[in-house]
Scaffold this active site. Sequence first.
Site: not given
Ligand code: HXC
Length: 258
Positions: A65, A109, A112, A132
Amino acid sequence: ELCEFIGAERRGPVMLVTLERPKALNALCDQLTRELTTVLDAIEDDDSIGAAVLTGSTKAFAAGADIKEMQPKGFADVYLEDFITSSWERTARMRKPIIAAVSGYALGGGAELAMMCDFIIASDTAKFGQPEITIGILPGAGGTQRLTRAVGKSKAMDLVLTGRMIDAEEAERSGLVARVVPADALIDEAVAAATTIAGFSRPAVLMAKESVGRAFETPLAEGLRFERRMFHAAFATEGQAEGMDAFLAKRDAHYSGR
Ligand code: HXC
């Protein structure tokens, strides 16, 4: 209709749907989710499409998400809009088969969403996780439920409580993914599987999908009953008559879609 974050490309009887928001690793923002719903509705309505493939980029299926959109939200916001499950569940409600073709990150997400598809074909570069917990929340679109049914309690607890990622090999060993293929073969393999499915009797395919789906929702006795009813119903279809006749005549079957 033009979508900014979703690509849709015909491959014969298959629609290849691609998440296209590379700047955010396909983070599932509001607009992307709305566009995906529109595209899936169109697939469901188009008789000439027999199955779909949902994929992302080489680097990411979807990194979850959109954390930027979620950060300012409070309880009342997410509760009142039923964030975000209500809109994402379009994928889980598909009647036609939909295969997730996952390369790179499928996190939160994103994992999921892949699990809402009927099965997952992963490239050898895929990484799955429910991170998460690392940002102060928990999975909210099936990550504690579909994942647990797919891989069992121990592995699901490990992933959900530690937030660690698993690679494609561990995901296949755990039963989360159906097949692992080389990255450059991913789309072809998924489209080929979807094409195979689309070539079968349409009602038989939908009944089979619906019946397997029941295994996730009902006790065994109920599920078996449901399966038997569907099995009997299949004998009312043109596909059954054609498929069996073709087998006996040693010829290819040509299904009418009825
Ligand atoms: C918004 C995101 C994002 C996310 C990545 N980006 N994931 N933006 N939401 N979930 C953005 C980063 O901010 C960054 O933007 C660009 O994408 C590239 O990401 P980097 O982090 O620079 O890449 P990298 O170093 O290769 O790392 C990849 C990664 C990391 C390990 C996947 O991006 C990461 O940990 N992302 C978050 C993963 C996460 O926690 N997902 C769960 C979310 S909660 P900029 O602008 O800085 O370039 C969820 C809840 C669901 O999903 C519930 C449903 C109801």
